[in-house]
Design a protein around this motif. Structure first.
Motif, mmCIF file in Angstrom:
data_model
loop_
_atom_site.group_PDB
_atom_site.id
_atom_site.type_symbol
_atom_site.label_atom_id
_atom_site.label_comp_id
_atom_site.label_asym_id
_atom_site.label_seq_id
_atom_site.Cartn_x
_atom_site.Cartn_y
_atom_site.Cartn_z
ATOM 1 N N LYS A 95 -77.344 12.900 52.276
ATOM 2 C CA LYS A 95 -76.528 14.069 51.948
ATOM 3 C C LYS A 95 -77.286 15.019 51.031
ATOM 4 O O LYS A 95 -77.287 16.241 51.243
ATOM 5 N N SER A 96 -77.962 14.461 50.023
ATOM 6 C CA SER A 96 -78.733 15.276 49.098
ATOM 7 C C SER A 96 -79.873 15.994 49.809
ATOM 8 O O SER A 96 -80.140 17.184 49.563
ATOM 9 N N SER A 120 -80.036 20.098 50.215
ATOM 10 C CA SER A 120 -81.179 20.895 49.750
ATOM 11 C C SER A 120 -81.738 21.750 50.875
ATOM 12 O O SER A 120 -82.153 22.900 50.656
ATOM 13 N N PRO A 137 -72.366 17.242 53.720
ATOM 14 C CA PRO A 137 -72.798 18.271 52.763
ATOM 15 C C PRO A 137 -71.963 19.534 52.952
ATOM 16 O O PRO A 137 -71.644 19.918 54.074
ATOM 17 N N GLN A 148 -70.687 23.543 47.024
ATOM 18 C CA GLN A 148 -70.359 22.855 45.789
ATOM 19 C C GLN A 148 -69.183 23.519 45.067
ATOM 20 O O GLN A 148 -68.432 22.865 44.348
#
Length: 333
Positions: free
Chosen positions: A12-13, A17, A73, A76
């Motif tokens: 996910k990270s 990104s 993802p 945010q």
């Protein structure tokens, strides 16, 4: 439903990104936005690429028509939207497009080009399932109410083969479920004599209130069959009707169809924030059920980001005559 795929924290990270690199707005220049996503394919986590291929394979073999991916993802910061006009408010407040980029990536990896409507949400390819105050209690996806079993855009000539929903804001304390009935199950619960009449154009569908507001010329569809292909459905409960001049056998078939729906298995999924739910729009029926609402205000603020998609590029190209201003995928409504 059990998710087919759950993003691990590292995956996910990594994908987050990658998608953060996309700077273009899909609401200002969708074509270039889409091209920018294509350039990222080689860097996408391979486990997710394989999951998308599995979804494509299961769809092609008619094995499974509804899938869930979890822990996706997404943006945010999820802005609070004005319930009087959430779409315009989104355009003002939303300046990051990670959620849109993820949905576009999913569409590309599954080979399902996106579809939009010229008169709906300014022709955006990414639309919102969110309550608009003026439609409270009415039969439209833009209300705070339950929704009967239906296909999206039932009355329209160009309809999505697949719908994908991404949970942007889903209250933790309210139980709201999306139900899905496979068209194959409905057909299996029908007698051949009823199937024959359901495949003839003895029926019509009234346009939903939101569609009529967006285009005042819309009222009812042309006469159409309810069944087509192997088990494709064209039906909006309470709004699809038997034509006045239809034979009595068509009316019997219509009653049998509604009984077959009741006897068919219904799969249900509660979309959580970060869930992706994708399903066949024309090969099944879906609804919205509010099982237990503890906080009506938070339930009304529930926000799903949605895309419509064609089965494949060839199917999309077959509707080229409907393109608005030669904008591929955006159809004249």
């Amino acid at each position: 439903m059990i998710p087919l795929f759950i993003f691990e924290a590292g995956e996910k990270s990594q994908l987050l990104s990658l998608l953060e690199q996309v700077q273009l707005s899909p609401y200002k220049n969708y074509s270039d936005f889409s091209e920018e996503i294509k350039e990222l394919h080689s860097q996408v986590p391979q486990r997710f690429v394989k999951a998308c291929q599995l979804i494509s394979d299961e769809r092609a073999r008619h094995q499974q028509k509804i899938h869930v991916i979890r822990n996706c993802p997404m943006d945010q910061v999820i802005p609070e939207l004005d319930p009087d006009d959430p779409v315009s408010d989104k355009h003002l407040k939303k300046n990051k497009f990670i959620s849109e980029a993820f949905l576009e990536l999913f569409a590309q990896l599954t080979g399902t080009p996106l579809l939009s409507y010229e008169t709906r949400n300014q022709g955006d390819f990414f639309t919102d399932v969110i309550a608009i105050k003026k439609y409270s209690g009415q039969l439209t996806g833009f209300s705070d109410s339950e929704l009967v079993f239906h296909n999206d855009r039932t009355a329209h000539k160009v309809r999505a083969d697949y719908i994908t929903l991404l949970g942007m804001r889903c209250p933790d304390d309210d139980l709201i479920y999306t139900g899905y009935i496979d068209g194959a199950d409905i057909v299996n619960n029908l007698e051949p004599k009823h199937i024959a009449y359901l495949r003839e154009p003895h029926f019509y569908t009234v346009f939903d209130v939101f569609s009529r507001d967006m285009n005042k010329q819309l009222s009812t569809s042309e006469k159409h069959p309810i069944l087509s292909n192997l088990h494709s459905i064209r039906f909006l409960d309470t709004m699809t009707c038997v034509a006045e001049e239809a034979p009595l056998e068509a009316r019997d078939a219509f009653i049998a169809f509604k009984s077959a729906m009741t006897r068919s298995q219904c799969k249900r999924h509660r979309i959580l924030t970060g869930d992706l739910l994708t399903f066949a729009n024309q090969d099944g029926l879906h609804n919205r059920e509010k099982i237990d609402i503890l906080n009506p205000e938070s339930a009304a603020a529930r926000w799903l980001l949605k895309t419509y998609a064609f089965k494949d590029s060839r199917t999309a190209e077959s509707y080229e005559a409907y393109w608005a201003n030669n904008r591929a995928g955006c159809v004249i409504d």
